[in-house]
Design a protein around this motif. Sequence first.
Motif, PDB file in Angstrom:
ATOM      1  N   SER A  10       0.952  -1.265  -0.037  1.00 55.16           N
ATOM      2  CA  SER A  10       0.020  -0.027  -0.004  1.00 55.16           C
ATOM      3  C   SER A  10       1.032   1.240  -0.084  1.00 55.16           C
ATOM      4  O   SER A  10       1.946   1.087   0.442  1.00 55.16           O
ATOM      5  N   VAL A  11       0.278   2.516  -0.605  1.00 53.32           N
ATOM      6  CA  VAL A  11       1.102   3.598  -0.581  1.00 53.32           C
ATOM      7  C   VAL A  11      -0.196   4.547  -0.090  1.00 53.32           C
ATOM      8  O   VAL A  11      -1.399   4.637  -0.520  1.00 53.32           O
ATOM      9  N   GLU A  12       0.148   5.575   0.601  1.00 55.86           N
ATOM     10  CA  GLU A  12      -0.757   6.488   1.296  1.00 55.86           C
ATOM     11  C   GLU A  12      -0.283   7.862   1.080  1.00 55.86           C
ATOM     12  O   GLU A  12       0.914   8.297   1.646  1.00 55.86           O
TER      13      GLU A  12
ATOM     14  N   THR B 256       2.491  10.196  -9.777  1.00 54.10           N
ATOM     15  CA  THR B 256       2.615   8.576  -9.903  1.00 54.10           C
ATOM     16  C   THR B 256       4.035   8.211  -9.464  1.00 54.10           C
ATOM     17  O   THR B 256       4.922   8.789  -9.422  1.00 54.10           O
TER      18      THR B 256
ATOM     19  N   VAL C 290       6.085  -0.032  -9.172  1.00 55.38           N
ATOM     20  CA  VAL C 290       5.088   0.337  -8.493  1.00 55.38           C
ATOM     21  C   VAL C 290       3.951   0.902  -9.452  1.00 55.38           C
ATOM     22  O   VAL C 290       4.444   1.406 -10.453  1.00 55.38           O
ATOM     23  N   ASP C 291       2.837   0.593  -9.237  1.00 59.67           N
ATOM     24  CA  ASP C 291       1.786   0.954 -10.005  1.00 59.67           C
ATOM     25  C   ASP C 291       0.948   1.897  -9.193  1.00 59.67           C
ATOM     26  O   ASP C 291      -0.250   1.245  -8.629  1.00 59.67           O
ATOM     27  N   TRP C 292       1.050   3.042  -8.891  1.00 60.46           N
ATOM     28  CA  TRP C 292       0.254   3.804  -7.897  1.00 60.46           C
ATOM     29  C   TRP C 292       0.115   5.236  -8.436  1.00 60.46           C
ATOM     30  O   TRP C 292       1.292   5.803  -8.684  1.00 60.46           O
ATOM     31  N   SER C 293      -0.722   5.936  -8.653  1.00 59.17           N
ATOM     32  CA  SER C 293      -1.056   7.417  -8.953  1.00 59.17           C
ATOM     33  C   SER C 293      -2.231   7.884  -8.068  1.00 59.17           C
ATOM     34  O   SER C 293      -3.116   7.346  -7.555  1.00 59.17           O
TER      35      SER C 293
END
Lengths: 146, 207
Positions: free
Chosen positions: B38-40, B120, B197-200
Motif C-alpha cells: 500500500s501507498v498512502e 505517479t 510500483v503502479d500507483w498514482s
Amino acid sequence: MNRLIWKRRLPLIFLSLLTIIIGFGRTRSVQAVDPPCTGSGCNYVDPYNTVCWSNAVIAGSAVASDVITTNRNMYSGDCIANYSYTKYSTYTYLAAETVGVYTYEAPQTYVWVYNTMWDGSGVVCTRGHKGTAPGVYNISTSQICR
Amino acid sequence: MKTKIPTFLLVAVCVMGLSVLYLTTISASADSSQKITSVELISYDANPAFVTTELCIDLPSKAQWFPYAELSFGQTKITNTSILLVGAKQPGILDQQNRCYILNFPLQENQELHGQAILTLLTLKADLEGGLMTDAGVLATQKQLAQTHPGVEFTTFTESGTGGGGGGIKFTALPKGVTEDQAMAWVWEASEITAQVDWSVKLDFSK
C-alpha cells in the motif's frame, strides 16, 4: 570395522564443521560494536571503517540537475552524528559538504567521496558537488536537512 | 550401540546448522520479493520553488528503499530531485517496514501550477545489501554482476584523507570491447534492487 564407520561419518563430520564455521561467521558479523564517539564528540571524526559508517541510515538523498551527481545525508544512530556522502557514475572531482561546517574537496578523482562527521543531535544539512578540478564545481545538489 | 549416539548428535548438528542457513538465506533474499502492499498520500503542498508531497509506503523489505515519482500537469512532467526519510533519527526506523518520505519536485521559474496534477510513484530503489558502501554489498554486487554480465570483474576501494575520503571501482577483468564506463554503469545497475510500483493519485492545486 572402525575405519568403515569413520569413512561413513566423514561427510557428516565435514558438514557439521562447515555449518558451525559458517554459523560462527554470521554471528560475528552481527555482533554489536562500540561507536568511536557520540554527538559533538564525533565532530570532524572520520566515519569510515567504524560502526558510524556501517550502521548509518540514509536520512535523505538529493540528485543534481545532471541527474547523476547524488548526495546522501547519512545519519548514524549509534554515533548520533551525520556525514555527507556524494557519488557519481564514474571518476570525477567530487566534494561532500556539511552546510555551514565543512566541505571535503577530494584532491583527486573518485567515484564517491564523504566527509567527517558532525553532531547529529540537531538538524544537519548536507549537499554534494561535482566539478572539473578540486574546488571548481559546476554541478551541485540541493541541501538535504535531517 | 556405541556408535549410534554420536551419529545422532552429528545428524542433529547438521539439521540445526542447515536450518539456520536456510532461514538466513530466506531473510537475505527477501529483498527480491519486491511487493508493495500500500501507498498512502499524507499531504501535498506547492510553493514557487517546489511541490512537496509526503507518502507512506508499505515497503517490500527492511532495506533502505527510496521512492522515485513523477508529477505531471499539462504537458509538463517533473521527477523528484530529493527524498527525505521521515523520522530518520528515530531509533529502530529501519525495523519498520512502513516508512514515510517527503519528495520534492522542483518548479522552473515562472512555471505555474494550477488545477490538477497527477502524482505517479514510478519505482522504489535500494542498495543491494548496503551497495558499494559495504563489504557485503560489494560481494552481493559481484555475484549479481557475474550473472548479468559474465566476465566483468571488479573490486572497490575507499581511502581516508584529511577531513574525509573517497573511493572507486577497479576492474580486474573486462570482456574485449567493453569500456570501463560501460562496465561501471553495469556495476551501478547490479548494486541496486528495484521494485516497480503502479500507483498514482490526483492532486488538486486549484484552491
